[in-house]
Design an enzyme around this catalytic site. Structure first.
Site, mmCIF file in Angstrom:
data_model
loop_
_atom_site.group_PDB
_atom_site.id
_atom_site.type_symbol
_atom_site.label_atom_id
_atom_site.label_comp_id
_atom_site.label_asym_id
_atom_site.label_seq_id
_atom_site.Cartn_x
_atom_site.Cartn_y
_atom_site.Cartn_z
ATOM 1 N N CYS A 38 7.848 -4.535 19.921
ATOM 2 C CA CYS A 38 9.186 -4.972 19.527
ATOM 3 C C CYS A 38 9.791 -4.113 18.418
ATOM 4 O O CYS A 38 11.008 -4.115 18.219
ATOM 5 C CB CYS A 38 9.165 -6.438 19.098
ATOM 6 S SG CYS A 38 8.636 -7.564 20.403
ATOM 7 N N HIS A 46 15.397 -7.672 14.943
ATOM 8 C CA HIS A 46 14.834 -7.911 16.269
ATOM 9 C C HIS A 46 15.113 -9.352 16.664
ATOM 10 O O HIS A 46 14.909 -10.286 15.881
ATOM 11 C CB HIS A 46 13.326 -7.633 16.248
ATOM 12 C CG HIS A 46 12.600 -8.130 17.452
ATOM 13 N ND1 HIS A 46 13.018 -7.864 18.735
ATOM 14 C CD2 HIS A 46 11.474 -8.896 17.568
ATOM 15 C CE1 HIS A 46 12.187 -8.440 19.588
ATOM 16 N NE2 HIS A 46 11.243 -9.064 18.903
ATOM 17 N N ASN A 104 14.105 -12.708 23.950
ATOM 18 C CA ASN A 104 13.400 -11.610 23.286
ATOM 19 C C ASN A 104 13.247 -10.472 24.285
ATOM 20 O O ASN A 104 12.466 -10.571 25.231
ATOM 21 C CB ASN A 104 12.038 -12.100 22.798
ATOM 22 C CG ASN A 104 11.255 -11.032 22.050
ATOM 23 O OD1 ASN A 104 11.575 -9.851 22.106
ATOM 24 N ND2 ASN A 104 10.213 -11.460 21.352
#
Length: 325
Positions: A115, A252, A282
């Site tokens: 990520c 993020h 996500n």
């Protein structure tokens, strides 16, 4: 003293055609819209069809970024793709994006930091441009995490989505102050001791399989809020700036509770935080460029704005980059 800066010339993104809402998930996994929203803030996500591979998503995002920059593939001499879900073990997804854009020159490679991948890729491209070896870089974050999910595991399958975002960075001379446009500073960290908190239980070198994502949600939440502070504060210290001067905080997009808790800990006002996790879920390395593009297109991010990007990912990896748009 004058110095070379990596200035954002253009940005673009692409989301797969198919949306998967929380109500859709209720039909095949034991969960509810209310449960997902309360714990994550996610309402829907996009899921790639079989013909929408990671490189396909990346090519479309890259094309949009080039169009926004008023440039063509001939103007790019470096392609970096941040991804944990490549089309193949090799060749790299970056080379497939390069080919899809019609490029037969320059260099292209993948970067894997889960990520945090896009932050790592921005920092890496910045170093190439600062060195003088390259003039313009296409930095792509592209993921098809739906391919590595256990769709019977309600604790993970509700969290993730697919998508891609890209920016074009160009080497330009700045005055060497925090008023310069471009990447002002970047700070990267990792600590491999936490592998078991968030990982995929497969790989060609271990199980000879792709594997599926595994996560200890509570532990990840704790580390995500605690770890990001150092790299953000380091960025402020390196540039002589502060949370008060920050125009936009683009973290993020993993979980709304993580985002708000992190901003609060860093003293960043809620109205400065860009949140898109409700619509995208996500999307790992794609989440920051997707959020940046959304905020740019709706007029929030404007030229001259001071923008902080930060992320934490499996490994753990984490990092930040402070950019004057």
């Amino acid at each position: 003293m004058k110095r070379t800066r990596s200035v954002v010339r253009g940005i673009g993104s692409y989301l797969p055609r198919r949306k998967l809402t929380n109500q859709d998930l209720e039909k095949f996994v034991e969960t509810s819209h209310e449960w997902i929203v309360q714990r994550t803030g996610i309402e829907e996500r996009h899921i790639a069809d079989d013909d929408e591979t990671t490189s396909v998503l990346g090519i479309k995002a890259a094309e949009a970024a080039l169009a926004d920059a008023g440039l063509t593939a001939d103007d790019i001499d470096l392609v970096i793709c941040a991804t944990s879900t490549p089309d193949y073990t090799f060749p790299s997804t970056a080379t497939m994006i390069q080919t899809g854009l019609g490029m037969t020159h320059g260099a292209a490679f993948d970067l894997q930091a889960v990520c945090t991948g896009f932050v790592y890729a921005v920092a890496t491209a910045d170093k190439f441009l600062q060195s003088g070896s390259h003039k313009r870089a296409l930095v792509v974050g592209a993921e098809t995490f739906s391919r590595i999910l256990d769709w019977n595991d309600r604790t993970t399958c509700v969290l993730f989505g697919d998508g891609a975002g890209a920016i074009v960075l160009e080497a330009q001379e700045g005055e060497g102050t925090s008023a310069d446009r471009g990447v002002l500073t970047s700070h990267l960290r990792s600590d491999g001791r936490y592998r078991d908190k968030l990982y995929v239980d497969g790989g060609p070198g271990s199980t000879k399989t792709t594997g599926v994502l595994k996560m200890e949600g509570r532990e990840v939440f704790k580390f995500a809020v605690g770890m990001v502070a150092d790299v953000v504060q380091d960025a402020f210290k390196a540039t002589g700036t502060s949370a008060e001067e920050l125009k936009w905080f683009v973290p993020h997009q993993a979980n709304k509770r993580i985002i708000t808790a992190s901003a609060d800990k860093l003293g960043i006002a809620p109205e400065k935080v860009v949140i898109t996790v409700n619509k995208h879920g996500n999307t790992s390395a794609a989440s920051i460029p997707l959020a940046l593009d959304a905020a740019r297109r709706d007029g929030r991010i404007r030229d001259g704005d001071l923008v902080m990007i930060e992320a934490i990912g499996g490994g753990f990896t984490w990092g930040s980059a402070l950019i004057r748009w």
